[in-house]
Design a protein around this motif. Structure first.
Motif, mmCIF file in Angstrom:
data_model
loop_
_atom_site.group_PDB
_atom_site.id
_atom_site.type_symbol
_atom_site.label_atom_id
_atom_site.label_comp_id
_atom_site.label_asym_id
_atom_site.label_seq_id
_atom_site.Cartn_x
_atom_site.Cartn_y
_atom_site.Cartn_z
ATOM 1 N N THR A 566 0.791 -1.198 0.061
ATOM 2 C CA THR A 566 -0.037 0.017 0.178
ATOM 3 C C THR A 566 0.942 1.152 -0.105
ATOM 4 O OG1 THR A 566 -1.510 -1.124 1.268
ATOM 5 C CG2 THR A 566 -1.799 1.352 1.063
ATOM 6 N N TRP A 567 0.525 2.146 -1.089
ATOM 7 C CA TRP A 567 1.436 3.161 -0.868
ATOM 8 C C TRP A 567 0.669 4.545 -1.012
ATOM 9 C CZ3 TRP A 567 2.252 6.902 -4.950
ATOM 10 C CH2 TRP A 567 3.542 7.737 -5.094
ATOM 11 N N LYS A 568 0.731 5.547 -0.241
ATOM 12 C CA LYS A 568 -0.498 6.684 -0.200
ATOM 13 C C LYS A 568 0.357 7.901 -0.044
ATOM 14 C CE LYS A 568 -4.590 4.469 2.126
ATOM 15 N NZ LYS A 568 -5.503 4.661 3.040
ATOM 16 N N VAL A 569 -0.022 8.731 -0.973
ATOM 17 C CA VAL A 569 0.485 10.104 -0.843
ATOM 18 C C VAL A 569 -0.666 11.203 -0.886
ATOM 19 C CG1 VAL A 569 2.637 9.401 -1.940
ATOM 20 C CG2 VAL A 569 0.996 10.202 -3.340
ATOM 21 N N PRO A 570 -0.312 12.162 -0.329
ATOM 22 C CA PRO A 570 -1.385 13.415 -0.487
ATOM 23 C C PRO A 570 -1.504 13.763 -1.806
ATOM 24 C CG PRO A 570 0.556 14.126 0.721
ATOM 25 C CD PRO A 570 0.666 12.788 0.486
ATOM 26 N N VAL A 571 -2.555 14.459 -2.116
ATOM 27 C CA VAL A 571 -2.788 15.080 -3.629
ATOM 28 C C VAL A 571 -2.937 16.618 -3.377
ATOM 29 C CG1 VAL A 571 -4.186 15.379 -5.628
ATOM 30 C CG2 VAL A 571 -3.691 13.103 -4.588
ATOM 31 N N PRO A 572 -1.871 17.304 -3.617
ATOM 32 C CA PRO A 572 -1.716 18.807 -3.555
ATOM 33 C C PRO A 572 -3.018 19.460 -4.051
ATOM 34 C CG PRO A 572 -0.244 18.407 -5.080
ATOM 35 C CD PRO A 572 -0.812 16.984 -4.492
ATOM 36 N N ASP A 573 -3.700 20.318 -3.385
ATOM 37 C CA ASP A 573 -4.686 21.299 -3.922
ATOM 38 C C ASP A 573 -4.112 21.994 -5.124
ATOM 39 O OD1 ASP A 573 -6.630 20.508 -2.209
ATOM 40 O OD2 ASP A 573 -6.036 22.080 -0.853
ATOM 41 N N PRO A 574 -4.753 22.228 -6.436
ATOM 42 C CA PRO A 574 -4.528 23.019 -7.453
ATOM 43 C C PRO A 574 -4.350 24.309 -7.185
ATOM 44 C CG PRO A 574 -6.657 22.421 -7.655
ATOM 45 C CD PRO A 574 -6.309 21.825 -6.394
ATOM 46 N N ALA A 575 -3.098 25.055 -7.679
ATOM 47 C CA ALA A 575 -3.201 26.265 -7.420
ATOM 48 C C ALA A 575 -3.964 27.011 -7.768
ATOM 49 C CB ALA A 575 -1.735 26.694 -8.179
ATOM 50 N N PRO A 576 -4.251 28.260 -7.002
ATOM 51 C CA PRO A 576 -5.502 28.948 -7.554
ATOM 52 C C PRO A 576 -5.137 29.973 -8.675
ATOM 53 C CG PRO A 576 -4.493 29.924 -5.556
ATOM 54 C CD PRO A 576 -3.763 28.517 -5.622
ATOM 55 N N GLU A 577 -6.058 30.171 -9.670
ATOM 56 C CA GLU A 577 -5.812 30.875 -10.846
ATOM 57 C C GLU A 577 -5.670 32.222 -10.427
ATOM 58 O OE1 GLU A 577 -9.025 30.377 -13.461
ATOM 59 O OE2 GLU A 577 -8.809 28.370 -13.698
ATOM 60 N N PRO A 578 -4.662 33.176 -10.788
ATOM 61 C CA PRO A 578 -4.460 34.652 -10.612
ATOM 62 C C PRO A 578 -5.841 35.282 -10.845
ATOM 63 C CG PRO A 578 -3.449 33.771 -12.626
ATOM 64 C CD PRO A 578 -3.731 32.496 -12.056
ATOM 65 N N HIS A 579 -5.884 36.326 -10.011
ATOM 66 C CA HIS A 579 -7.093 37.161 -10.335
ATOM 67 C C HIS A 579 -6.811 38.417 -11.295
ATOM 68 C CE1 HIS A 579 -9.943 40.456 -9.277
ATOM 69 N NE2 HIS A 579 -10.496 39.673 -8.607
#
Length: 583
Positions: A566-579
């Motif tokens: 079993t191999w688990k890693v966190p999935v990073p949140d996508p970078a927010p789009e620039p305003h």
């Protein structure tokens, strides 16, 4: 060129003036009338056909008959001043077979062309430009050469040698042949115009057929094969090759389609775009005539006995899709201006048709993608919601059931509904992220990696994919996942002695937001399990990859047998789009 004596020159004259000279120089009226009748009959015979080859053959034979010459020849002048064609009359088959080469329009044979006047010699071997006869050529002495003019252009030269009884050609012969050549110019012009019209009609027919096939959805490969065959046949070539670029091998054109006796031998031959005529045509979009393909850095035809060549781009300048190459064998005449002009137009239209066909396929692909997106939306907004509502209703009903057996059955149904929902969601992600032609998506690469290890495993591993794998897993995390999966399957193949292997890749999501949180990989087998001792470098490597990404790794024995990795890693949140800001 050596100056020709004035006594041997004759300026072009109108036909009626030439006929008048024949009458005045005839010994008797009956003889003059007979020769004029023969001349007029020859003119009618020459003009009675629209096939250029037939017209030229009849002209040569008629000139020999009128002057009682034993040998006659007609040389058609090309753009470079050499003969593109030579028609002999009077030579036996044995002579033709023994002669290794025919004249090329040089030396004494070039005088009528450059002076545009008849040349009459008692012995052509005394002419300062005479260069000797080729091996196997019969001996000749008396000579009469007359240019054939079509409007203001010298079409070719008509030659007569060896008059009967050893006599020399006289002024009457010269006037007779000149009059015949003048009248024949009209017949030749008509035949050329007719031949050009027929040729243009065939090119237009082939272009129309190619366009129709491409725009009606026919296979592009079949259409390009047809195009090569038509170009070779109509262009009078021995071999035709369609060369196209390969996006995976930049800097080269490849012989993708060919027609002719050596077609199968040259398919796939690469040609460098840099420092080659083929590459220059591809980059510039301009057609090129090649006098000798042996000097053109064209490996597919260089050493196969090919001489004259013609290269035309497929498409228009700035948007060239490939190159069409036509080649003729060494002994054949080069491509004339009509063929070059019409083939260039033909290839340009074929290139535009290819571009339109690609645009049509792109449009069809967009329609398919839109339909897939609609289906995915319907599944998500309607089907899953209904299944989810049904599952929630059953879950609330469980508390009202007194029978343990009924409760178990309802709970089993809830689990089945939950599994169905997960499968439908996986299908939705597949619909929204279809694999490309090379199937470079993470899902496709996982499936391909598992399939490629089937031989070493001794069985086909089962693969389960769940969640937005392609949409949410970053590329660097996906690369680590593939490396760990490859290492895990390799360990199973080497040590587990398993008959079943299962791979599961799941992207887990937050219940409230639905955002991906964890990427989990598990490799399960039914083999002999982990040994108590032995090398653990592969397992240690997988653990280090997990820790580097802030995750965890576990290798344990299965509940019954085998091993579970079993191999688990966190999935990073996508970078927010620039305003977008004010600008």
């Amino acid at each position: 060129m050596t100056e020709i004596p004035q006594s041997h020159r004759l300026s072009p004259k109108p036909l009626d003036e030439l006929l008048a000279e024949m009458h005045s120089g005839a010994p008797t009226r009956l003889s003059a009338q007979g020769r004029v009748h023969s001349l007029l009959q020859a003119v009618l015979t020459i003009g009675g056909d629209l096939d250029l080859a037939t017209v030229l053959r009849r002209l040569t034979e008629a000139a020999a008959h009128l002057t009682k010459a034993r040998y006659a020849g007609l040389g058609v002048i090309g753009e470079d001043g050499n003969f593109t064609e030579f028609i002999p009359v009077g030579l036996s088959r044995e002579h033709v077979e023994r002669i290794s080469r025919f004249p090329h329009g040089k030396g004494v044979l070039s005088a009528p062309l450059y002076d545009r006047a008849a040349l009459r010699l008692s012995d052509l071997r005394d002419h300062p430009e005479f260069g000797g006869f080729p091996e196997g050529h019969p001996g000749m002495s008396s000579f009469l050469g007359v240019p054939i003019q079509v409007r203001d252009e010298v079409f070719g030269n008509l030659y007569l040698t060896e008059k009967e009884n050893g006599e020399e050609f006289d002024e009457e012969d010269e006037a007779m042949v000149t009059a015949l050549a003048t009248a024949a110019g009209v017949a030749i012009e008509n035949a050329r115009l007719y031949e050009e019209t027929r040729l243009r009609e065939r090119w237009l027919g082939a272009s129309s057929e190619i366009t129709t096939r491409l725009l009606s959805g026919a296979d592009t490969n079949q259409v390009l094969t047809y195009m090569a065959a038509q170009a070779r046949e109509i262009g009078g070539a021995d071999t035709a090759v369609v060369m196209l670029p390969d996006p995976h091998a930049r800097g080269h054109l490849f012989a993708e389609f060919a027609d002719g006796p050596i077609a199968q031998e040259i398919l796939g031959t690469p040609v460098e775009i840099h420092d080659s005529v083929c590459g220059w045509v591809y980059e510039s979009g301009e057609a090129v005539t090649i006098p000798d393909l042996r000097q053109a850095k064209c490996p597919m035809l260089t050493h196969r006995g090919y001489g004259p060549g013609l290269l035309v781009p497929l498409g228009t300048p700035g948007n060239t899709r490939g190159v069409l190459l036509l080649g003729k064998l060494l002994e054949r005449a080069p491509f004339d201006a009509n063929v070059r002009r019409m083939l260039h137009s033909f290839s340009a239209q074929a290139g535009v048709a290819l571009e339109l066909a690609d645009a049509r396929r792109d449009t069809e692909r967009i329609v398919v993608l839109e339909e897939r997106d609609r289906i995915a939306k319907d599944l998500h907004d309607v089907v899953i919601q209904r299944l989810f509502a049904s599952a929630m209703t059953l879950m609330s009903t469980v508390r009202l059931i007194d029978s343990a057996e009924a409760e178990e059955r309802v709970q089993l149904t809830i689990d089945e509904l939950d599994g169905t929902i997960r499968e439908i969601r996986s299908t939705i992600f597949d619909l929204q992220n279809p694999p490309s032609r090379q199937d470079t998506s993470l899902r496709g690469r996982i499936l391909r990696l598992a399939e490629n290890t089937a031989h070493s495993l001794g069985c086909h591993p089962g693969v389960g994919l769940d969640g937005p794998i392609d949409a949410s897993v970053p590329e660097e995390v996906g690369e680590q996942l593939l490396a760990v999966l490859g290492e895990g399957l390799t360990n199973v193949a080497r040590h587990a002695r398993a008959s079943e292997v299962h791979v599961s890749v799941v992207v887990e999501e937050r219940a409230v937001t639905g955002r991906p949180t964890t990427l989990a990989l598990s490799v399960t087998d039914n083999g002999i399990g982990l040994p108590e001792a032995g090398r653990r470098s592969g397992l240690r490597n997988m653990k280090e990859r997990a820790l580097a990404l802030g995750g965890e790794f576990e290798a344990r024995r299965g509940e019954v047998s085998g091993t579970v990795l079993t191999w688990k890693v966190p999935v990073p949140d996508p970078a927010p789009e620039p305003h977008p800001g004010l600008y």
